[in-house]
Design a protein around this motif. Sequence first.
Motif, short mmCIF file in Angstrom:
data_model
loop_
_atom_site.label_atom_id
_atom_site.label_comp_id
_atom_site.label_asym_id
_atom_site.label_seq_id
_atom_site.Cartn_x
_atom_site.Cartn_y
_atom_site.Cartn_z
N PHE A 273 41.03 46.26 32.54
CA PHE A 273 40.03 45.96 33.58
C PHE A 273 40.00 47.00 34.70
O PHE A 273 39.08 46.99 35.51
CB PHE A 273 40.32 44.59 34.20
CG PHE A 273 40.11 43.43 33.28
CD1 PHE A 273 38.87 42.85 33.14
CD2 PHE A 273 41.17 42.90 32.55
CE1 PHE A 273 38.67 41.76 32.29
CE2 PHE A 273 40.99 41.82 31.71
CZ PHE A 273 39.74 41.25 31.57
N GLY A 274 41.02 47.83 34.79
CA GLY A 274 41.14 48.72 35.93
C GLY A 274 42.05 48.13 36.99
O GLY A 274 42.59 47.04 36.84
N PHE A 275 42.22 48.88 38.07
CA PHE A 275 43.17 48.51 39.10
C PHE A 275 42.50 47.75 40.26
O PHE A 275 41.33 47.96 40.56
CB PHE A 275 43.86 49.75 39.67
CG PHE A 275 44.88 50.36 38.74
CD1 PHE A 275 46.21 50.02 38.84
CD2 PHE A 275 44.49 51.26 37.76
CE1 PHE A 275 47.16 50.57 37.99
CE2 PHE A 275 45.42 51.82 36.90
CZ PHE A 275 46.76 51.48 37.02
N GLY A 276 43.30 46.89 40.91
CA GLY A 276 42.94 46.32 42.19
C GLY A 276 41.89 45.24 42.15
O GLY A 276 41.72 44.53 41.14
N GLU A 277 41.15 45.13 43.25
CA GLU A 277 40.22 44.02 43.45
C GLU A 277 39.01 44.06 42.53
O GLU A 277 38.25 43.09 42.48
CB GLU A 277 39.76 43.99 44.91
CG GLU A 277 40.87 43.64 45.89
CD GLU A 277 40.38 43.63 47.33
OE1 GLU A 277 39.32 44.22 47.59
OE2 GLU A 277 41.07 43.04 48.17
N VAL A 278 38.83 45.16 41.80
CA VAL A 278 37.70 45.22 40.86
C VAL A 278 37.79 44.11 39.82
O VAL A 278 36.78 43.63 39.31
CB VAL A 278 37.62 46.61 40.18
CG1 VAL A 278 38.84 46.86 39.30
CG2 VAL A 278 36.33 46.75 39.38
N ALA A 279 39.01 43.67 39.51
CA ALA A 279 39.22 42.56 38.57
C ALA A 279 40.33 41.68 39.14
O ALA A 279 41.51 41.90 38.89
CB ALA A 279 39.60 43.08 37.19
N PRO A 280 39.99 40.66 39.93
CA PRO A 280 41.00 39.83 40.58
C PRO A 280 41.88 39.06 39.59
O PRO A 280 41.46 38.74 38.47
CB PRO A 280 40.17 38.87 41.43
CG PRO A 280 38.85 39.55 41.61
CD PRO A 280 38.63 40.31 40.35
N PHE A 281 43.08 38.75 40.05
CA PHE A 281 44.04 37.94 39.30
C PHE A 281 44.38 36.76 40.21
O PHE A 281 44.91 36.94 41.30
CB PHE A 281 45.29 38.77 39.00
CG PHE A 281 46.34 38.07 38.17
CD1 PHE A 281 46.18 37.90 36.81
CD2 PHE A 281 47.51 37.61 38.76
CE1 PHE A 281 47.16 37.29 36.03
CE2 PHE A 281 48.50 37.00 38.00
CZ PHE A 281 48.33 36.83 36.63
N LEU A 282 44.05 35.55 39.76
CA LEU A 282 44.24 34.36 40.59
C LEU A 282 45.34 33.48 40.02
O LEU A 282 45.55 33.44 38.80
CB LEU A 282 42.94 33.56 40.70
CG LEU A 282 41.74 34.26 41.35
CD1 LEU A 282 40.86 34.91 40.29
CD2 LEU A 282 40.92 33.29 42.18
N GLY A 283 46.03 32.76 40.90
CA GLY A 283 47.09 31.86 40.46
C GLY A 283 47.45 30.87 41.56
O GLY A 283 46.74 30.75 42.56
N GLY A 284 48.56 30.16 41.36
CA GLY A 284 48.99 29.13 42.29
C GLY A 284 50.24 29.52 43.05
O GLY A 284 50.64 30.69 43.10
N ASP A 285 50.88 28.50 43.64
CA ASP A 285 52.05 28.80 44.48
C ASP A 285 53.28 29.17 43.66
O ASP A 285 54.31 29.52 44.22
CB ASP A 285 52.36 27.64 45.42
CG ASP A 285 52.78 26.36 44.72
OD1 ASP A 285 52.49 26.20 43.51
OD2 ASP A 285 53.40 25.50 45.38
N GLY A 286 53.15 29.13 42.33
CA GLY A 286 54.22 29.64 41.49
C GLY A 286 54.37 31.14 41.54
O GLY A 286 55.39 31.70 41.13
N ILE A 287 53.33 31.83 42.07
CA ILE A 287 53.40 33.29 42.24
C ILE A 287 53.14 33.71 43.68
O ILE A 287 53.42 34.85 44.05
CB ILE A 287 52.41 34.03 41.31
CG1 ILE A 287 50.96 33.68 41.65
CG2 ILE A 287 52.71 33.71 39.85
CD1 ILE A 287 49.93 34.53 40.91
N ALA A 288 52.62 32.81 44.50
CA ALA A 288 52.18 33.17 45.85
C ALA A 288 53.32 33.70 46.71
O ALA A 288 54.41 33.12 46.73
CB ALA A 288 51.54 31.96 46.54
#
Length: 429
Positions: A273-288
């Motif tokens: 997808f490329g680097f950074g905000e161009v392709a966001p990665f979302l998750g929960g408090d298990g990674i926050a």
Amino acid sequence: MLAVASVVGLACATSCFTGTATKVIRIGVDLPLSGADGRAGTPALNGVQFFVHQHPTIDGFSVEVVPRDDAVGGLHDPAQGERNVKSLGADPLVLGVIGPFDSNVARLDIPIANVAHLALISPAVSSRCLTKEPYLPAGLSPSHIEITCKAAGLPAPSELRPIGFNNFFRLATTDELQGPAAADYGYKSLKLRRVAVLADHEAYGQALAAGFMSRFTRLGGSVVAYRDFDPTTSLDMKAFMRRAANDGAQAMYYGGVTANHGCVLRAQMASVFGFGEVAPFLGGDGIAQDPNCIRNAGANAIGIFATVPAAAADAIPTAQPVIAAFKAQYGNPADYGPYTIAAFDSTGVLYAAVDRAIRAAGGKLPGRDNVINELSATTAYAGAGGTFGFDGAGDTTLRVVSLFESTSTDPNAPWTWVKAVDYSASLPY
């Protein structure tokens, strides 16, 4: 002191918590206070002690804080938490306990405190099955079938309360709202319309992924690919990612924890997808806000968005006078943490309940059941982090989920708060 007292909006005038005291009330604390987990638990204890320092008495009773460390070898330990609550429950002057900090500790603490008729107020734990069935409501399940606590491998709330009444209260909202909050942010703020979803084959991660998918599709988005992978097998998801990208995926959502290599997946996204905000990665408090997540993501750490099932005090206007007063007293930056204000408010709402119980007892030391009853009756406590009450299960009525973004590849850099999603007025299912 006056500024702090005006912010917390205690049920009685500030004079209830001043004056000469000849009698004693104790507030117990069960938090991880040493080692790695102590980096979060100790600032929460500071929030408790700061409130008591500002309000050293209640209606002629002096207030003492009795802290107990539930960490063993630097990590929170459920058995140690259980021993702590037994010890605190044996002291008749302890009218309530602030804590615990972790859901697996709470599963052992709650029954012990229940038998002792002792209120627990947690600033942090968010596992839904501590207070409510089902684990995942039908409205958040792609199959529209609810998942019970037993099916998720967890005890039902009734199993944690041998005497039958509720004695557990919390200021963090519950986990099933994390996935929908990420979906709301992704769809409305990031303008995502097509995403791929991964889960780490554990109940927590599966539930987060299910909640995200249900809410995202209800908003009008599409989930182009989903995989529930076993983290003990191959972690190479690039083929899955390429198929998702070919189907138009703009981002990925991960339901799971850092320990199951979730943020390694973020690193793998770069080649597809490329680097950074161009392709966001979302998750929960298990990674926050996890430095290990940033280490695992490497050069692609920027553009990770993760939910935390609690309000972010630093972004709340009413919390700023309290934070300023706290930092004026505690000079070390490490003394303040994400749950300092939640612990401060946990202490404040306990104070307010104890005050009402003392008044009902004619100025005498109240019974623990009376304190629990007063906590249960709380509807509009004006805390530094906002005005809240407790529902019939002991959950906060201030159902706020915060979103944070990683904006640096430095594991030690703070994450940036970006949004609060508030479900206090209505649930997303």
